[in-house]
Design an enzyme around this catalytic site. Structure first.
Site, PDB file in Angstrom:
ATOM      1  N   CYS A  95       0.797  -1.232   0.000  1.00 49.44           N
ATOM      2  CA  CYS A  95       0.000   0.000   0.000  1.00 49.44           C
ATOM      3  C   CYS A  95       0.836   1.292   0.000  1.00 49.44           C
ATOM      4  O   CYS A  95       1.353   1.669  -1.036  1.00 49.44           O
ATOM      5  CB  CYS A  95      -0.969  -0.058   1.174  1.00 49.44           C
ATOM      6  SG  CYS A  95      -2.389   1.002   0.946  1.00 49.44           S
ATOM      7  N   ARG A 129     -12.656   6.284  -0.655  1.00 49.48           N
ATOM      8  CA  ARG A 129     -11.695   5.289  -0.191  1.00 49.48           C
ATOM      9  C   ARG A 129     -12.110   3.926  -0.715  1.00 49.48           C
ATOM     10  O   ARG A 129     -13.297   3.604  -0.825  1.00 49.48           O
ATOM     11  CB  ARG A 129     -11.660   5.232   1.336  1.00 49.48           C
ATOM     12  CG  ARG A 129     -10.965   6.401   1.968  1.00 49.48           C
ATOM     13  CD  ARG A 129     -10.577   6.107   3.405  1.00 49.48           C
ATOM     14  NE  ARG A 129      -9.366   5.304   3.501  1.00 49.48           N
ATOM     15  CZ  ARG A 129      -8.137   5.804   3.367  1.00 49.48           C
ATOM     16  NH1 ARG A 129      -7.961   7.086   3.143  1.00 49.48           N
ATOM     17  NH2 ARG A 129      -7.073   5.029   3.459  1.00 49.48           N
ATOM     18  N   HIS A 193      -3.324  -5.638   2.480  1.00 47.45           N
ATOM     19  CA  HIS A 193      -3.025  -5.776   3.905  1.00 47.45           C
ATOM     20  C   HIS A 193      -3.648  -7.093   4.352  1.00 47.45           C
ATOM     21  O   HIS A 193      -4.075  -7.899   3.539  1.00 47.45           O
ATOM     22  CB  HIS A 193      -3.687  -4.645   4.703  1.00 47.45           C
ATOM     23  CG  HIS A 193      -3.196  -3.287   4.375  1.00 47.45           C
ATOM     24  ND1 HIS A 193      -1.992  -2.800   4.831  1.00 47.45           N
ATOM     25  CD2 HIS A 193      -3.753  -2.280   3.656  1.00 47.45           C
ATOM     26  CE1 HIS A 193      -1.848  -1.552   4.413  1.00 47.45           C
ATOM     27  NE2 HIS A 193      -2.893  -1.211   3.694  1.00 47.45           N
TER      28      HIS A 193
END
Ligand code: GLN
Length: 250
Positions: A95, A129, A193
């Protein structure tokens, strides 16, 4: 058995380490030991000395502010990182660090953070997001399972190889072209993640194989029966976790 150290570097864990990314370091440490290597873990933060040996580098995600904080020091290390990538040192950049391994990241407030250009990708911060479970397919690793949370949309320059493709579950690089992450030599960049490695042993083993090859010319496990059994147990747990994660709604 002789000690066979493998030096693993975690870069900027103080500022770039969210949503469980440290679990990647723990996974590599445990698996290296179970393959009969001696893991030597270096946590490198701004201003720290660079270790003598580096066989693998792991980087995590972070807030935009964390990315700004590390920028100066990161640039001082850019040539070294580029040279290690050329030497086929395996790296996994999650990320925020993936974004900074690209050409640039322009945050939502217009701050432009230059990257070190290992990946021919660029990232632009957007209002929306991209959050949730992520399931992608990679030719080399099969299904890869994790979790994404980013506002940066990443775009690949022509000819850049993605890490994987998102068919159903998740946004990936930008929510538009189904690509996820990027790959150059043994360097993987990804939005995954989760942390990524406990649930994706094939990716862990790729990194370990490449690290051992970098250090010793080949990957040669030296395992007791107990170590083999423990690794099989861990892999069975990972398989269960993958099954559950793959069926979780986003
Ligand atoms: N700050 C970056 C973004 O929001 C990276 C986020 C992350 O590392 N999870 O896109």
């Amino acid at each position: 058995m002789s000690a066979r150290p493998i030096d693993v570097m975690s870069i900027y864990p103080k500022d770039m380490n969210i949503y469980g990314d440290w679990g990647n370091v723990l996974t590599i440490k445990r698996r290296l030991a179970l393959y009969g290597y001696e893991p030597v873990i270096h946590a490198y933060n701004q201003g720290d000395p660079w270790p003598e040996h580096v066989d693998m580098i792991l980087g995590g995600g972070g807030q935009d502010s964390g990315q700004e904080k590390i920028a100066d020091d990161f640039f001082k290390r850019a040539d070294t990182l580029r040279a290690l990538a050329q030497q086929d040192v395996p790296m996994l950049m999650i990320c925020g660090m993936y974004q900074l391994f690209g050409e640039y990241f322009e945050t939502i407030d217009g701050t432009k953070l230059d990257g070190i250009g290992i990946f021919g990708v660029y990232t632009e911060g957007r209002e929306k997001r991209m959050i949730g479970n992520l399931l992608e397919h990679s030719d080399q690793f099969g299904d890869v399972i994790g979790y994404e949370n980013h506002s940066g949309q990443t775009f690949l320059r022509d000819g850049v190889t993605p890490f994987g493709h998102v068919d159903h579950e998740g946004c990936g690089n930008n929510g538009e072209d189904h690509s996820e992450g990027a790959r150059v030599r043994n360097v993987i960049g990804t939005y995954m993640h989760g942390p990524l490695l406990p649930k994706n042993p094939k990716v862990s083993d790729f990194l370990i194989n490449a690290a051992a090859t970098h250090r010793y010319g080949q990957f040669q496990p030296q395992q007791s029966d107990a170590q083999k059994a423990e690794l099989a147990h861990i892999d069975a747990l990972a398989a269960s976790a993958r099954r559950v994660a793959a069926t979780r709604p986003r």
